[in-house]
Design a protein around this motif. Structure first.
Motif, short mmCIF file in Angstrom:
data_model
loop_
_atom_site.label_atom_id
_atom_site.label_comp_id
_atom_site.label_asym_id
_atom_site.label_seq_id
_atom_site.Cartn_x
_atom_site.Cartn_y
_atom_site.Cartn_z
N THR A 100 0.70 -1.33 0.31
CA THR A 100 -0.48 0.39 0.31
C THR A 100 0.53 0.99 -0.57
O THR A 100 0.47 2.15 -0.37
CB THR A 100 -0.85 -0.27 1.21
OG1 THR A 100 -0.11 -0.43 2.27
CG2 THR A 100 -2.19 -1.17 1.47
N CYS A 101 1.90 1.53 0.58
CA CYS A 101 2.87 2.65 0.54
C CYS A 101 4.23 2.33 -0.24
O CYS A 101 4.98 3.78 -1.14
CB CYS A 101 3.56 2.23 1.83
SG CYS A 101 4.76 0.89 2.10
N ASN A 153 4.31 2.45 -4.52
CA ASN A 153 3.30 2.85 -6.33
C ASN A 153 4.21 2.44 -7.03
O ASN A 153 4.70 1.48 -7.11
CB ASN A 153 4.56 4.22 -6.63
CG ASN A 153 3.89 4.99 -8.06
OD1 ASN A 153 3.77 4.39 -8.88
ND2 ASN A 153 3.64 6.41 -8.08
N ASP A 172 6.46 5.60 -1.02
CA ASP A 172 5.58 7.10 -0.45
C ASP A 172 5.37 7.56 0.81
O ASP A 172 5.15 6.50 1.56
CB ASP A 172 4.01 6.72 -1.21
CG ASP A 172 3.14 8.24 -1.31
OD1 ASP A 172 3.85 9.30 -0.27
OD2 ASP A 172 1.61 8.30 -1.78
N ARG A 222 3.76 9.94 1.96
CA ARG A 222 2.68 10.35 2.94
C ARG A 222 2.15 8.55 3.35
O ARG A 222 1.45 8.46 4.09
CB ARG A 222 1.42 10.51 1.95
CG ARG A 222 2.19 12.02 1.14
CD ARG A 222 1.67 12.52 0.14
NE ARG A 222 1.36 11.69 -0.67
CZ ARG A 222 0.94 11.45 -2.18
NH1 ARG A 222 0.29 12.75 -2.32
NH2 ARG A 222 0.85 10.55 -3.21
N LYS A 223 2.71 7.25 3.62
CA LYS A 223 1.99 6.42 3.56
C LYS A 223 3.16 5.93 4.20
O LYS A 223 2.60 4.62 4.52
CB LYS A 223 1.92 6.03 2.00
CG LYS A 223 0.49 6.65 0.98
CD LYS A 223 0.10 5.71 0.40
CE LYS A 223 -0.64 6.34 -0.22
NZ LYS A 223 -1.61 5.30 -1.97
N PHE A 224 4.35 5.82 4.73
CA PHE A 224 5.40 5.20 4.91
C PHE A 224 5.70 6.23 5.92
O PHE A 224 6.77 6.75 5.49
CB PHE A 224 6.43 3.80 4.25
CG PHE A 224 7.34 3.56 4.84
CD1 PHE A 224 7.10 2.84 5.76
CD2 PHE A 224 8.32 4.09 4.78
CE1 PHE A 224 7.68 1.73 6.35
CE2 PHE A 224 9.73 3.48 5.34
CZ PHE A 224 9.17 2.04 6.15
N LEU A 225 5.42 6.03 7.23
CA LEU A 225 5.80 7.26 7.98
C LEU A 225 7.32 7.17 8.89
O LEU A 225 7.34 8.38 9.45
CB LEU A 225 4.60 6.92 9.11
CG LEU A 225 2.95 8.00 8.94
CD1 LEU A 225 2.61 7.25 10.14
CD2 LEU A 225 2.98 8.52 8.34
N GLU A 228 6.03 -3.65 7.33
CA GLU A 228 4.73 -3.29 7.09
C GLU A 228 4.79 -4.27 6.00
O GLU A 228 3.00 -4.74 5.85
CB GLU A 228 5.55 -2.73 5.96
CG GLU A 228 4.41 -1.49 5.54
CD GLU A 228 2.95 -0.92 6.69
OE1 GLU A 228 2.04 -0.30 5.43
OE2 GLU A 228 3.64 -0.77 7.34
N HIS A 270 -3.01 -5.30 6.39
CA HIS A 270 -3.54 -4.95 5.30
C HIS A 270 -2.15 -4.69 3.68
O HIS A 270 -2.62 -5.07 3.16
CB HIS A 270 -3.46 -2.89 5.51
CG HIS A 270 -1.98 -2.05 5.32
ND1 HIS A 270 -1.76 -2.30 6.67
CD2 HIS A 270 -0.47 -2.07 5.40
CE1 HIS A 270 -0.97 -1.16 7.05
NE2 HIS A 270 -0.14 -1.28 5.95
N ASN A 271 -0.72 -5.17 4.34
CA ASN A 271 0.15 -6.30 2.90
C ASN A 271 -0.02 -7.72 2.62
O ASN A 271 0.12 -7.90 2.04
CB ASN A 271 1.27 -5.63 3.39
CG ASN A 271 1.34 -4.17 3.50
OD1 ASN A 271 0.67 -3.53 2.04
ND2 ASN A 271 1.71 -3.13 3.76
#
Length: 205
Positions: free
Chosen positions: A151-152, A154, A161, A163-166, A187, A192-193
Motif C-alpha cells: 500500500t505504501c 507506487n 511514498d 505519505r503512506k510510510f511514516l 509493513e 493490509h499487506n
C-alpha cells in the motif's frame, strides 16, 4: 556513536561547522573526512577511510550534559557502511553501497527477505536508496527495484511514498537505512499487506 580519528598533525580537515574550543573533546583530533583534499593526499574512498580509521584510537561524538556535536553526513554514512558490512540481525535485512569509490556515498542497495507467514515469505526484494547531500537531516529516497504490491509503494515506479510510510514521512535524524528496511519488512507483515496478490517473483520495476 563511535568514530575513529587521526591526530591534527596528520593534516586532515575538520568540517567548518564544528567549533573546537580549548575545552572541546575534539581539540586534539582531526576527523577522517571523505572529501577531495588537494595537497593532502587527494581523494580517499570510504573503504580506505574505514581501514585507516581502524588503526587509530576511538572516541564518542556527543556526551553527557547536552554538549554533543551533530555528526556530519559523511561520518554518519561511514558508520552505517561499516555496520552494514558487519551484518544486521538475522540476515533478513541488509544493505551496502553501490559504488565503493563514491566519496559522497549516495547510492545504496538494500535487500529484504520477506517475512514468514505472509505472501512475501521467502521472496528476496531489492531496493534502491539514495542519500542526497541533506541526509540525514532529510530522509533518503527509497525505491523498490523488485516488483512488489504494498500500500505504501507506487505500483508503477516502486517508489516508497512518504505519505503512506511514516518512517519517511515523519523522519528523524537518528533514523538509519537499517531502520527503514526493518520497518518496511514489518509493513509487509501488516494486515493490509500480508495477503495482497503479488507480481511474479523475479520481476522488476
Amino acid at each position: 556513536m563511535l568514530f575513529h580519528h587521526k591526530i591534527l598533525k596528520k593534516g586532515f580537515l575538520l568540517p567548518s561547522h564544528i567549533n573546537i574550543s580549548a575545552a572541546s573533546p575534539l581539540r586534539s583530533y582531526s576527523f577522517l573526512f571523505a572529501c577531495d583534499c588537494p595537497g593532502r593526499g587527494g581523494q580517499r574512498s570510504p573503504r580506505e577511510i574505514i581501514d585507516r580509521s581502524k588503526e587509530s584510537s576511538s572516541m564518542t561524538l556527543g556526551g553527557s550534559g547536552g554538549s554533543g556535536v551533530v555528526v556530519p553526513r559523511n561520518f554518519r554514512l561511514l558508520e552505517e557502511l561499516e555496520r552494514g558490512e558487519k551484518g544486521i540481525g538475522d540476515g533478513t535485512v541488509s544493505y551496502g553501497m553501490d559504488d565503493g569509490d563514491d566519496i559522497y556515498m549516495r547510492s545504496w542497495t538494500g535487500t529484504i527477505i520477506g517475512p514468514l507467514n505472509t505472501v512475501h515469505e521467502g521472496r528476496i526484494y531489492q531496493l534502491k536508496l539514495f542519500c542526497d547531500k541533506d541526509y540525514p537531516d532529510k530522509p533518503p529516497s527509497v525505491r523498490f527495484h523488485s516488483r512488489i504490491n504494498m500500500t505504501c509503494v507506487n505500483p508503477d515506479t516502486g517508489v516508497v511514498d512518504p505519505r503512506k510510510f511514516l518512517v519517511l514521512g515523519n523522519w528523524q535524524r537518528d533514523y538509519t537505512m537499517e531502520y527503514i528496511l526493518t520497518q518496511l519488512k514489518k509493513e509487509m507483515a501488516a494486515s493490509h499487506n500480508r495477503k495482497l496478490v503479488q507480481p511474479p517473483e523475479g520481476t522488476y520495476f
